[in-house]
Design an enzyme around this catalytic site. Structure first.
Site, mmCIF file in Angstrom:
data_model
loop_
_atom_site.group_PDB
_atom_site.id
_atom_site.type_symbol
_atom_site.label_atom_id
_atom_site.label_comp_id
_atom_site.label_asym_id
_atom_site.label_seq_id
_atom_site.Cartn_x
_atom_site.Cartn_y
_atom_site.Cartn_z
ATOM 1 N N GLU A 1 0.802 -1.225 0.000
ATOM 2 C CA GLU A 1 0.000 0.000 0.000
ATOM 3 C C GLU A 1 0.832 1.271 0.000
ATOM 4 O O GLU A 1 0.531 2.230 -0.697
ATOM 5 C CB GLU A 1 -0.956 0.023 1.197
ATOM 6 C CG GLU A 1 -2.128 -0.950 1.102
ATOM 7 C CD GLU A 1 -1.816 -2.331 1.643
ATOM 8 O OE1 GLU A 1 -0.669 -2.544 2.103
ATOM 9 O OE2 GLU A 1 -2.712 -3.198 1.617
ATOM 10 N N HIS B 1 -10.991 -4.471 10.740
ATOM 11 C CA HIS B 1 -11.692 -4.367 9.454
ATOM 12 C C HIS B 1 -13.035 -3.657 9.624
ATOM 13 O O HIS B 1 -14.000 -3.937 8.931
ATOM 14 C CB HIS B 1 -11.934 -5.742 8.838
ATOM 15 C CG HIS B 1 -10.700 -6.404 8.312
ATOM 16 N ND1 HIS B 1 -9.708 -6.883 9.133
ATOM 17 C CD2 HIS B 1 -10.287 -6.669 7.044
ATOM 18 C CE1 HIS B 1 -8.753 -7.426 8.393
ATOM 19 N NE2 HIS B 1 -9.077 -7.299 7.122
HETATM 20 C C1 LIG Z 1 -2.435 -4.078 4.743
HETATM 21 C C2 LIG Z 1 -3.512 -4.933 4.210
HETATM 22 N N1 LIG Z 1 -3.817 -4.857 2.901
HETATM 23 C C3 LIG Z 1 -4.783 -5.636 2.380
HETATM 24 C C4 LIG Z 1 -5.475 -6.497 3.159
HETATM 25 C C5 LIG Z 1 -6.607 -7.333 2.579
HETATM 26 N N2 LIG Z 1 -6.184 -8.712 2.438
HETATM 27 C C6 LIG Z 1 -6.433 -9.618 3.402
HETATM 28 S S1 LIG Z 1 -5.739 -11.096 3.082
HETATM 29 C C7 LIG Z 1 -5.111 -10.543 1.620
HETATM 30 C C8 LIG Z 1 -4.316 -11.471 0.757
HETATM 31 C C9 LIG Z 1 -3.207 -12.063 1.493
HETATM 32 O O1 LIG Z 1 -2.540 -12.949 0.688
HETATM 33 P P1 LIG Z 1 -1.389 -13.858 1.277
HETATM 34 O O2 LIG Z 1 -0.436 -13.033 2.056
HETATM 35 O O3 LIG Z 1 -0.828 -14.631 0.140
HETATM 36 O O4 LIG Z 1 -2.123 -14.808 2.316
HETATM 37 P P2 LIG Z 1 -3.266 -15.899 2.048
HETATM 38 O O5 LIG Z 1 -4.573 -15.195 2.216
HETATM 39 O O6 LIG Z 1 -3.090 -16.449 0.697
HETATM 40 O O7 LIG Z 1 -3.083 -16.906 3.127
HETATM 41 C C10 LIG Z 1 -5.436 -9.216 1.407
HETATM 42 C C11 LIG Z 1 -5.040 -8.430 0.228
HETATM 43 C C12 LIG Z 1 -5.148 -6.544 4.528
HETATM 44 N N3 LIG Z 1 -5.808 -7.357 5.378
HETATM 45 N N4 LIG Z 1 -4.165 -5.774 5.017
#
Ligand SMILES: Cc1ncc(C[n+]2csc(CCOP(=O)(O)OP(=O)(O)O)c2C)c(N)n1
Lengths: 339, 320
Positions: free
Chosen positions: A67, A135
């Site tokens: 971000e 959230h």
């Molecule tokens: C700073 C932030 N940006 C965006 C999000 C929204 N978000 C939650 S999980 C996620 C994807 C995470 O992907 P990954 O790190 O590969 O973990 P996975 O869900 O695949 O276990 C996003 C974009 C968040 N929670 N926090």
């Protein structure tokens, strides 16, 4: 302004945003959208649906979860002559990139002596719908406290579309806070403003909307608070309590005039704010009204906001602290009884 | 330590049965917000459970339940927290994305990229105090594009901290495939930029992963410096419950679920090696399910937090 001859139909909030983005991107090729999951999936709330197919990956960019950097990239894009719309999925994550938001995006127009425009929109989703401390939140007052950015939060479906267009066309940075509840709500369930013109139109930023006229009390709110307040006002109307509801639409700029004109008639003010109570919107509204009308202008003042507590996970607790139709109704009845 | 195959199998089935119990709370609106489950990734939980001591720290993500179980967080209190009950680990205040168990040095965050910095803090504290513990910071593949990943690995390396960065590469960050946002072919190779060795292991091979992770932790614990280990896996369900998951096509999901299920893979191996038979393993599955179902029934009769307590715990009592 809306073309009165345009054909109208009922759509929901997320469609209204997507449609506005679509039309603005078609109208102006400098408009570029970036953020997490905005592309192929069309956004976690569907507010960017169909854009990737229409405009391709250079104008609708799925970013890494980075971000701070892609917000700063938005600043650079704006300085290079583009009009970026940067989506930060939830308003809570603006904390991650606040540095670029308040030190760069919001200050550069001023620091440059007005020489550098910043036509940039940060589009994000806030509101409390049972998603716990990290959230939920609204946070609009946090951004309003920091000088240099407009802070917009639409309530009606129509405004989702018109205010987004205005934000994109603005030369100034705009924090555009959608409410998750309103994005997920069906168009038939909206109490106001679900009829939306098909073509592009602009709802000017900075002009409040009197969504319900009334003579007994002025209720000032925004975002989902408008729908909650309309519900509550309909209930108390049965008992002859006639509430005027003002949807602020934006808190920077703040349309004090519309609020003060109403309060000058009713003498009673309730601010309903889904953001935190202290050092926030509700105090600001009260003071601005008093500054304008004089310290004796109000016979009654109430603030109904989240009482300075992180949003709890359990719904029983969330409902105890977040303003909703029932608690607003209760507050209105208490005020009526005390007057 | 020699691995006990049936134990590894049982741990995985218990983790899965736990998540399956959680799934039941979504359609009934007992669980709110975006529930993320680990179904398909259980071998990683086993690796954690095997290698870590109670004093080691784990800082997890939004997909945290099985990490918590692996760390020894009591399942009953965890489930109650996920179901937002007063009896929960955090009295229903934290919920499924924010479980905290200070006794077991376990915490999690709903903010992507926010786990490693906290793990770095634990690692620093362990080093400062001369303790033989390690701190494991877990991140998904998506989180490795966050600035914190790079900042933390740099600090851990230059200060020689006992940090283990465990990357769960389930190939997607919500809808975005890792290959579209990451230029290197593995994530672990980025470790070299910070003067560290990184390793990528098959995260669905429970024995291989458990051994590799244990070796990594041992190295770090003995003062060998921070490590970076990437476990490849596949997320079986949508990103969260309710995700329409239209970005992965059906045939891909079907194929990957067949190829990358750590539990069914291991079941086949155990049977082939004569270390288990279909019936015995099915009995383990059934036992895990029964345990979690019984726990779920109990949790469901636990009280919701009383609304009058909504403002409790904002600040702690000051010591007098
Ligand atoms: C700073 C932030 N940006 C965006 C999000 C929204 N978000 C939650 S999980 C996620 C994807 C995470 O992907 P990954 O790190 O590969 O973990 P996975 O869900 O695949 O276990 C996003 C974009 C968040 N929670 N926090």
């Amino acid at each position: 302004m809306a073309d009165v001859n345009q054909s109208m139909r009922r759509i929901n909030g997320s469609q209204a945003i997507a449609e506005s983005l679509m039309q603005e991107m078609e109208r102006d090729e400098r408009v570029v959208l970036l953020g997490e999951d905005v592309g192929r999936s069309g956004g976690v709330f569907g507010t960017t649906r169909d854009l990737f197919d229409r405009f391709g990956p250079m104008r609708v960019r799925d970013t890494p979860i980075a971000e701070m950097s892609f917000t700063g990239m938005g600043v650079g894009m704006a300085m290079a002559g583009l009009r970026p719309v940067v989506e930060i999925m939830f308003v809570d994550f603006l904390g991650v990139c606040l540095e670029q938001i308040y030190n760069a995006m919001a200050k550069i127009p001023y620091m440059s002596g007005g020489r550098v425009p910043m036509p940039m929109v940060i589009k994000t989703a806030g509101g409390n719908i049972g998603s716990a401390a990290q959230h939920s939140q609204c946070l609009w007052a946090t951004f309003a406290h920091l000088p240099g950015m407009h802070v917009v939060a639409p309530a009606t479906v129509r405004d989702h579309k018109g205010l987004m267009a205005a934000a994109i066309r603005s030369e100034n940075p705009v924090i555009f806070i959608e409410h998750k509840e309103l994005l997920l709500k069906k168009s038939k369930d909206f109490l106001s403003g679900a009829e939306v013109p098909e073509g592009a139109f602009v709802t000017p930023i900075g002009k409040a909307n009197i969504v319900r006229g009334g003579s007994d009390l002025t209720l000032v709110t925004l975002s989902a608070g408008v729908e909650y307040s309309l519900e509550a006002a309909a209930e108390v109307a049965r008992d002859g309590i006639d509430v005027e509801i003002i949807d602020l639409r934006s808190i920077v700029p703040l349309d004090v005039e519309t609020v003060a004109n109403s309060v000058a008639r009713t003498g009673r003010l309730l601010v309903v704010d889904e953001d935190y109570l202290s050092f926030g919107l509700s105090a600001e509204i009260v003071v601005r009204v008093l500054e304008r009308l004089g310290p004796g202008a109000l016979r009654q003042i109430q603030r109904h906001a989240v009482p300075d507590v992180p949003i709890p996970a359990a719904l029983s607790l969330e409902q105890a602290i977040v303003p909703g139709p029932a608690s607003i109704e209760r507050t209105l009845r208490e005020m009526a009884a005390a007057s | 330590m020699k691995l006990n195959p049936l134990n590894l199998y049982r741990m995985m089935t218990r983790m899965r049965a736990f998540e399956e119990a959680c799934l039941e709370g979504v359609p009934t609106f007992e669980i709110h917000g975006e529930l993320h489950t680990s179904i398909g990734q259980e071998a990683i939980g086993v690796a954690l459970a095997h290698a870590l001591t109670p004093e080691d720290a784990v800082v997890s993500t939004h997909r945290n339940h099985y990490h918590a179980l692996a760390k020894g967080v009591p399942p009953r209190a965890l489930l109650a927290e996920i179901f937002e009950r007063e009896t929960g680990l955090c009295r229903g205040r934290g919920g499924h994305m924010h479980p905290f168990d200070p006794d077991r040095h376990f915490s999690a965050t709903g903010i992507v990229g926010a786990s490693l910095p906290v793990a770095l803090g634990y690692a620093y504290a362990f080093k400062l105090r001369g303790l033989p513990h390690v701190a494991v910071g877990i991140c998904g593949d998506g989180a490795t594009n966050h600035g914190t990943f790079h900042e933390c690995l740099n600090m851990a390396a230059v200060w020689d901290l006992p940090l283990v960065c465990l990357i769960e590469n389930n190939q997607y960050a919500i809808s975005v495939p890792i290959g579209e946002v990451t230029a290197t072919s593995t994530i672990s190779e980025r470790a070299a930029a910070y003067g560290l060795a990184g390793e990528t292991v098959v995260g669905t091979d429970v024995e291989g992963l458990t051994e590799a992770f244990a070796a990594t932790v041992r190295k770090t614990r003995k003062g060998g410096g921070p490590s970076v280990i990437e476990a490849t896996c596949y997320r079986f369900r949508g990103h969260y419950e309710g995700d329409h998951d239209g970005y992965r096509d059906r045939s891909e999901k079907k194929r990957k679920r067949a190829e990358m299920d750590p539990i069914s893979r291991y079941r086949d191996i155990l049977i082939a090696r004569g270390e288990g038979d279909a019936e015995g393993l099915a009995a383990i599955d059934a036992e895990a399910r029964a345990e979690m179902q019984a726990m779920l029934a109990e949790v469901r009769s636990d009280p919701q937090p009383d609304p009058s307590g909504a403002l409790d715990h904002i600040f702690l009592e000051e010591a007098r």
